[in-house]
Motif scaffolding. Structure first.
Motif, PDB file in Angstrom:
ATOM      1  N   UNK A  67       5.862   5.382   7.033  1.00 31.62           N
ATOM      2  CA  UNK A  67       6.299   3.997   6.850  1.00 31.62           C
ATOM      3  C   UNK A  67       5.107   3.066   7.053  1.00 31.62           C
ATOM      4  N   UNK A  68       5.256   1.850   6.575  1.00 38.19           N
ATOM      5  CA  UNK A  68       4.149   0.891   6.698  1.00 38.19           C
ATOM      6  C   UNK A  68       3.828   0.605   8.159  1.00 38.19           C
ATOM      7  N   UNK A  69       4.798   0.719   9.059  1.00 33.82           N
ATOM      8  CA  UNK A  69       4.547   0.430  10.477  1.00 33.82           C
ATOM      9  C   UNK A  69       3.605   1.467  11.106  1.00 33.82           C
ATOM     10  N   UNK A  70       3.565   2.676  10.561  1.00 31.17           N
ATOM     11  CA  UNK A  70       2.659   3.716  11.071  1.00 31.17           C
ATOM     12  C   UNK A  70       1.199   3.295  10.925  1.00 31.17           C
ATOM     13  N   UNK A  71       0.926   2.476   9.929  1.00 29.83           N
ATOM     14  CA  UNK A  71      -0.450   2.080   9.656  1.00 29.83           C
ATOM     15  C   UNK A  71      -1.003   1.202  10.781  1.00 29.83           C
TER      16      UNK A  71
ATOM     17  N   UNK B  68       0.814  -1.202   0.000  1.00 29.24           N
ATOM     18  CA  UNK B  68       0.000   0.000   0.000  1.00 29.24           C
ATOM     19  C   UNK B  68       0.856   1.264   0.000  1.00 29.24           C
ATOM     20  N   UNK B  69       1.908   1.277   0.804  1.00 30.97           N
ATOM     21  CA  UNK B  69       2.797   2.444   0.832  1.00 30.97           C
ATOM     22  C   UNK B  69       3.387   2.670  -0.562  1.00 30.97           C
TER      23      UNK B  69
ATOM     24  N   UNK C 245       0.057   1.214  13.938  1.00 29.59           N
ATOM     25  CA  UNK C 245      -0.113   2.095  15.097  1.00 29.59           C
ATOM     26  C   UNK C 245      -1.421   2.879  14.987  1.00 29.59           C
ATOM     27  N   UNK C 246      -1.708   3.357  13.794  1.00 29.86           N
ATOM     28  CA  UNK C 246      -2.925   4.127  13.584  1.00 29.86           C
ATOM     29  C   UNK C 246      -4.159   3.261  13.846  1.00 29.86           C
ATOM     30  N   UNK C 247      -4.162   2.042  13.325  1.00 30.82           N
ATOM     31  CA  UNK C 247      -5.320   1.167  13.530  1.00 30.82           C
ATOM     32  C   UNK C 247      -5.548   0.902  15.022  1.00 30.82           C
ATOM     33  N   UNK C 248      -4.470   0.725  15.783  1.00 33.68           N
ATOM     34  CA  UNK C 248      -4.617   0.525  17.225  1.00 33.68           C
ATOM     35  C   UNK C 248      -5.119   1.803  17.905  1.00 33.68           C
ATOM     36  N   UNK C 249      -4.649   2.952  17.451  1.00 35.31           N
ATOM     37  CA  UNK C 249      -5.049   4.216  18.068  1.00 35.31           C
ATOM     38  C   UNK C 249      -6.537   4.490  17.847  1.00 35.31           C
ATOM     39  N   UNK C 250      -7.076   4.173  16.673  1.00 32.56           N
ATOM     40  CA  UNK C 250      -8.492   4.496  16.415  1.00 32.56           C
ATOM     41  C   UNK C 250      -9.450   3.415  16.904  1.00 32.56           C
ATOM     42  N   UNK C 251      -8.926   2.278  17.374  1.00 29.94           N
ATOM     43  CA  UNK C 251      -9.813   1.200  17.833  1.00 29.94           C
ATOM     44  C   UNK C 251     -10.852   1.682  18.848  1.00 29.94           C
ATOM     45  N   UNK C 252     -10.466   2.474  19.861  1.00 32.42           N
ATOM     46  CA  UNK C 252     -11.479   2.908  20.838  1.00 32.42           C
ATOM     47  C   UNK C 252     -12.551   3.836  20.256  1.00 32.42           C
TER      48      UNK C 252
END
Length: 165
Positions: A106-110, A80-81, A112-119
């Motif tokens: 970077x692909x690793x940011x994706x 995707x990146x 982190x983002x998914x975990x951050x928006x989970x709540x």
């Protein structure tokens, strides 16, 4: 980590000037970028940042835009990146100010983002569902059709629209 809200989407003309060739206003990603309620989604995203301390997070539209592109294309994060790097319309959709030849993250940011928006994922989903319902009702009204009752649900494959009896 802290978050600072981004200004509104740049105009299509401003973005295209860096390319030398403008993006088509008929491109599906360009049209979608101009329809999504980014402001409401940004406000919801700020709830994921209770502290004003720490590094500033990547802009919401970049990362949520990536998530929507990923959902549509079904690419892995690394792929995707690369696709974002190669596709100006994706970059416009993600709210970048101009075309970039370097990956915006970077692909690793994706992950982190998914975990951050989970709540706040249910809140984001509700905002998008309301947006889709409003767009469908507007389109039906423009076509002169009566407004049927329908339900919009969201799952891992996307939005599902079903007509109610």
């Amino acid at each position: 980590m802290s978050y600072h809200q981004k200004d509104v989407q740049l105009s299509l003309d401003s973005f295209g000037s860096a390319l030398g060739t403008p993006l088509s206003p008929e491109n599906k990603w360009v049209m979608l970028a101009n329809q999504i309620p980014w402001q409401k989604l940004e406000e919801a995203y700020q709830l994921a940042f209770p502290s004003k301390l720490g590094r500033i997070a990547k802009p919401f539209q970049q990362l949520y835009g990536e998530a929507l592109i990923k959902q549509r294309t079904r690419l892995f994060d690394r792929e995707l990146v690369g696709a974002i790097l190669d596709t100006p319309a994706y970059q416009y959709f993600m709210g970048l100010p101009d075309y970039r030849v370097k990956a915006p993250f970077s692909f690793s940011s994706l992950g982190y983002f998914r975990r951050r928006i989970a709540p706040i994922s249910e809140l984001l989903r509700n905002i998008m569902d309301d947006f889709v319902c409003q767009e469908l009702q507007t389109e039906l009204a423009h076509q002169g059709l009566t407004k049927p009752r329908f339900r919009v649900t969201h799952n891992e494959t996307g939005l599902m629209i079903s007509k109610l009896s």
